[in-house]
Design an enzyme around this catalytic site. Structure first.
Site, PDB file in Angstrom:
ATOM      1  N   ASN A   1       3.735 -13.071   0.814  1.00 42.94           N
ATOM      2  CA  ASN A   1       2.759 -12.117   0.283  1.00 42.94           C
ATOM      3  C   ASN A   1       3.472 -11.165  -0.689  1.00 42.94           C
ATOM      4  O   ASN A   1       4.425 -10.477  -0.302  1.00 42.94           O
ATOM      5  CB  ASN A   1       2.140 -11.349   1.461  1.00 42.94           C
ATOM      6  CG  ASN A   1       1.106 -10.336   1.021  1.00 42.94           C
ATOM      7  OD1 ASN A   1       1.316  -9.627   0.047  1.00 42.94           O
ATOM      8  ND2 ASN A   1       0.012 -10.244   1.742  1.00 42.94           N
TER       9      ASN A   1
ATOM     10  N   HIS B   1       3.310  -6.066  -2.345  1.00 48.55           N
ATOM     11  CA  HIS B   1       4.032  -4.797  -2.471  1.00 48.55           C
ATOM     12  C   HIS B   1       4.995  -4.746  -3.653  1.00 48.55           C
ATOM     13  O   HIS B   1       5.545  -3.687  -3.954  1.00 48.55           O
ATOM     14  CB  HIS B   1       4.653  -4.410  -1.132  1.00 48.55           C
ATOM     15  CG  HIS B   1       3.558  -4.177  -0.130  1.00 48.55           C
ATOM     16  ND1 HIS B   1       2.608  -3.192  -0.310  1.00 48.55           N
ATOM     17  CD2 HIS B   1       3.186  -4.859   0.984  1.00 48.55           C
ATOM     18  CE1 HIS B   1       1.722  -3.248   0.673  1.00 48.55           C
ATOM     19  NE2 HIS B   1       2.041  -4.253   1.470  1.00 48.55           N
TER      20      HIS B   1
ATOM     21  N   HIS C   1      -3.460 -10.055  -1.667  1.00 52.21           N
ATOM     22  CA  HIS C   1      -4.679  -9.389  -1.193  1.00 52.21           C
ATOM     23  C   HIS C   1      -5.241  -8.539  -2.332  1.00 52.21           C
ATOM     24  O   HIS C   1      -4.623  -7.564  -2.745  1.00 52.21           O
ATOM     25  CB  HIS C   1      -4.305  -8.497   0.007  1.00 52.21           C
ATOM     26  CG  HIS C   1      -5.469  -7.827   0.669  1.00 52.21           C
ATOM     27  ND1 HIS C   1      -5.313  -7.059   1.807  1.00 52.21           N
ATOM     28  CD2 HIS C   1      -6.796  -7.802   0.377  1.00 52.21           C
ATOM     29  CE1 HIS C   1      -6.499  -6.590   2.177  1.00 52.21           C
ATOM     30  NE2 HIS C   1      -7.408  -7.014   1.328  1.00 52.21           N
TER      31      HIS C   1
ATOM     32  N   ARG D   1      -7.510  -5.916  -3.121  1.00 53.39           N
ATOM     33  CA  ARG D   1      -8.279  -4.892  -2.402  1.00 53.39           C
ATOM     34  C   ARG D   1      -9.353  -4.286  -3.290  1.00 53.39           C
ATOM     35  O   ARG D   1      -9.202  -4.244  -4.509  1.00 53.39           O
ATOM     36  CB  ARG D   1      -7.349  -3.773  -1.927  1.00 53.39           C
ATOM     37  CG  ARG D   1      -6.605  -4.114  -0.661  1.00 53.39           C
ATOM     38  CD  ARG D   1      -5.790  -2.916  -0.178  1.00 53.39           C
ATOM     39  NE  ARG D   1      -5.319  -3.141   1.174  1.00 53.39           N
ATOM     40  CZ  ARG D   1      -5.941  -2.736   2.272  1.00 53.39           C
ATOM     41  NH1 ARG D   1      -7.061  -2.035   2.185  1.00 53.39           N
ATOM     42  NH2 ARG D   1      -5.452  -2.997   3.462  1.00 53.39           N
TER      43      ARG D   1
ATOM     44  N   ARG E   1      -5.306  -1.190  -5.127  1.00 52.96           N
ATOM     45  CA  ARG E   1      -4.116  -0.341  -4.991  1.00 52.96           C
ATOM     46  C   ARG E   1      -2.812  -1.106  -5.270  1.00 52.96           C
ATOM     47  O   ARG E   1      -1.806  -0.515  -5.570  1.00 52.96           O
ATOM     48  CB  ARG E   1      -4.052   0.315  -3.615  1.00 52.96           C
ATOM     49  CG  ARG E   1      -3.741  -0.642  -2.493  1.00 52.96           C
ATOM     50  CD  ARG E   1      -3.572   0.066  -1.184  1.00 52.96           C
ATOM     51  NE  ARG E   1      -4.826   0.559  -0.657  1.00 52.96           N
ATOM     52  CZ  ARG E   1      -5.051   0.775   0.642  1.00 52.96           C
ATOM     53  NH1 ARG E   1      -4.080   0.599   1.506  1.00 52.96           N
ATOM     54  NH2 ARG E   1      -6.220   1.193   1.065  1.00 52.96           N
TER      55      ARG E   1
ATOM     56  N   GLU F   1      -6.347 -13.147   0.022  1.00 55.20           N
ATOM     57  CA  GLU F   1      -6.912 -12.329   1.096  1.00 55.20           C
ATOM     58  C   GLU F   1      -7.992 -11.443   0.495  1.00 55.20           C
ATOM     59  O   GLU F   1      -7.768 -10.799  -0.542  1.00 55.20           O
ATOM     60  CB  GLU F   1      -5.830 -11.457   1.733  1.00 55.20           C
ATOM     61  CG  GLU F   1      -4.790 -12.258   2.472  1.00 55.20           C
ATOM     62  CD  GLU F   1      -3.683 -11.395   3.031  1.00 55.20           C
ATOM     63  OE1 GLU F   1      -2.798 -11.950   3.682  1.00 55.20           O
ATOM     64  OE2 GLU F   1      -3.689 -10.158   2.792  1.00 55.20           O
TER      65      GLU F   1
ATOM     66  N   THR G   1      -4.004  -3.535   6.657  1.00 50.24           N
ATOM     67  CA  THR G   1      -5.107  -4.132   7.412  1.00 50.24           C
ATOM     68  C   THR G   1      -4.859  -3.883   8.890  1.00 50.24           C
ATOM     69  O   THR G   1      -4.053  -4.556   9.521  1.00 50.24           O
ATOM     70  CB  THR G   1      -5.201  -5.638   7.093  1.00 50.24           C
ATOM     71  OG1 THR G   1      -5.129  -5.785   5.676  1.00 50.24           O
ATOM     72  CG2 THR G   1      -6.506  -6.217   7.591  1.00 50.24           C
TER      73      THR G   1
ATOM     74  N   GLU H   1      -6.287 -16.758  11.308  1.00 51.55           N
ATOM     75  CA  GLU H   1      -4.965 -16.149  11.230  1.00 51.55           C
ATOM     76  C   GLU H   1      -4.932 -15.056  12.290  1.00 51.55           C
ATOM     77  O   GLU H   1      -5.760 -14.138  12.280  1.00 51.55           O
ATOM     78  CB  GLU H   1      -4.717 -15.567   9.829  1.00 51.55           C
ATOM     79  CG  GLU H   1      -3.327 -14.945   9.742  1.00 51.55           C
ATOM     80  CD  GLU H   1      -2.827 -14.744   8.322  1.00 51.55           C
ATOM     81  OE1 GLU H   1      -3.223 -15.519   7.425  1.00 51.55           O
ATOM     82  OE2 GLU H   1      -2.039 -13.810   8.121  1.00 51.55           O
TER      83      GLU H   1
ATOM     84  N   HIS I   1       1.359 -10.415   9.928  1.00 51.71           N
ATOM     85  CA  HIS I   1       1.271  -8.962   9.824  1.00 51.71           C
ATOM     86  C   HIS I   1       2.427  -8.288  10.569  1.00 51.71           C
ATOM     87  O   HIS I   1       2.601  -8.473  11.759  1.00 51.71           O
ATOM     88  CB  HIS I   1      -0.060  -8.383  10.335  1.00 51.71           C
ATOM     89  CG  HIS I   1      -0.373  -7.089   9.634  1.00 51.71           C
ATOM     90  ND1 HIS I   1       0.181  -5.887   9.989  1.00 51.71           N
ATOM     91  CD2 HIS I   1      -1.136  -6.832   8.547  1.00 51.71           C
ATOM     92  CE1 HIS I   1      -0.249  -4.946   9.175  1.00 51.71           C
ATOM     93  NE2 HIS I   1      -1.040  -5.490   8.278  1.00 51.71           N
TER      94      HIS I   1
HETATM   95  N1  PXP Z   1      -1.822 -11.661   6.881  1.00 54.82           N
HETATM   96  C1  PXP Z   1      -2.871 -10.898   6.511  1.00 54.82           C
HETATM   97  C2  PXP Z   1      -4.227 -11.433   6.718  1.00 54.82           C
HETATM   98  C3  PXP Z   1      -2.672  -9.636   5.922  1.00 54.82           C
HETATM   99  O1  PXP Z   1      -3.726  -8.880   5.573  1.00 54.82           O
HETATM  100  C4  PXP Z   1      -1.358  -9.202   5.682  1.00 54.82           C
HETATM  101  C5  PXP Z   1      -1.122  -7.904   4.991  1.00 54.82           C
HETATM  102  O2  PXP Z   1      -1.641  -7.946   3.710  1.00 54.82           O
HETATM  103  C6  PXP Z   1      -0.304 -10.043   6.057  1.00 54.82           C
HETATM  104  C7  PXP Z   1      -0.557 -11.258   6.672  1.00 54.82           C
HETATM  105  C8  PXP Z   1       1.124  -9.694   5.790  1.00 54.82           C
HETATM  106  O3  PXP Z   1       1.493  -8.549   6.487  1.00 54.82           O
HETATM  107  P1  PXP Z   1       2.868  -7.879   6.144  1.00 54.82           P
HETATM  108  O4  PXP Z   1       2.808  -7.414   4.739  1.00 54.82           O
HETATM  109  O5  PXP Z   1       2.968  -6.764   7.143  1.00 54.82           O
HETATM  110  O6  PXP Z   1       3.945  -8.921   6.338  1.00 54.82           O
END
Ligand code: PXP
Length: 249
Positions: free
Chosen positions: A8, A11, A44, A46, A50, A71, A102, A152, A195
């Site tokens: 992901n 960030h 994701h 949003r 952001r 996402e 989330t 998930e 997550h």
């Molecule tokens: N899975 C989903 C569905 C999420 O919303 C997120 C956060 O965007 C993640 C995984 C990844 O989480 P993290 O960034 O804490 O690794």
């Protein structure tokens, strides 16, 4: 089977947006993650934009050949974007404007009527739909009855307890995740998880034999500050592989 790693890259965009600059570019990060062995890219989009922008999604679709997991909240705006972008996968997540991340799973059971149209339209459009849910039987059953092929499982509570030093509690949540994974598989669902996972916490989750995919972002990008994205992704991949092979031995 070794779980796939979806990286992901949200960030990277968070840092870019902090200064309203052109850099760092999340699409460049996606290319690097692919080169380091990622099995897919997750982003994701949003409602408040952001981090990831509409243009990032368009560029990811154009440039990245690996599966893109978008996402998205179950809103009409996001549905229209997803129908247009046709990502390989669409993961429906709950979204609150004021949250930092989330915070909990989607209430697939309570929101059944609202979600049904989203699952149907995204699936008909060729995206593999997953629902980001808490690890409970009720949510697995709801996902099944909605016709979503994938769930998930939210690993945030497991990770939070671990980092608070509440190891017994973390173990209990881990057990719930394992039980939900077994139950979900018995219903024919594919099981993903994610997550809050880090090098320290990924092993026990990756060892759960039913889990086919992990989506990890914040820690990988954070660690990249110190060791580079290539090393960060490679280490995560090898920890996932070791944990699954160790569990099977
Ligand atoms: N899975 C989903 C569905 C999420 O919303 C997120 C956060 O965007 C993640 C995984 C990844 O989480 P993290 O960034 O804490 O690794």
């Amino acid at each position: 089977m070794i779980p796939r790693l979806g990286v992901n890259i949200d960030h990277v965009a968070t840092i870019r947006n902090a200064r309203g600059s052109q850099y760092p570019d999340p699409v460049r990060a996606a290319h690097m993650a692919v080169a380091a062995g990622a099995d897919g890219i997750t982003a994701h989009l949003r409602e408040d934009r952001r981090h990831i922008s509409d243009d990032d999604i368009a560029r990811l679709r154009q440039e990245i050949k690996l599966p893109l997991n978008l996402e998205m909240a179950a809103t009409e705006e996001m549905l229209a974007i997803a129908l247009d972008a046709k990502p390989h996968a669409a993961c429906i997540v709950p979204e609150k404007r004021e949250e930092r991340t989330t915070e909990g799973g989607l209430d697939a059971a309570g929101l059944h009527n609202h979600l049904a149209m989203y699952v149907q339209m995204l699936s008909d459009n060729g995206s593999r739909v997953s629902l980001f849910v808490e690890a409970t039987k009720r949510q697995m059953e709801a996902a099944k009855s909605l016709g979503a092929p994938v769930v998930e499982l939210h690993t945030g509570a497991y990770a939070d307890h671990f980092f608070a030093g509440e190891f017994e509690r973390a173990e209990q949540v881990l057990e719930q995740i394992h039980e939900a994974a077994i139950f979900g598989t018995s219903l024919g669902l594919e099981i993903h998880a994610g997550h809050g996972l880090t090098f320290e916490t990924v092993g026990p989750i990756a060892a759960i034999p039913q889990i086919a995919e992990l989506n990890i972002g914040h820690f990988l990008i954070s660690e990249a500050i110190f060791c580079g994205l290539d090393a960060s992704v490679k280490r995560m991949k090898s920890l996932i592989t070791e944990a699954r092979i160790g569990a099977a031995a």
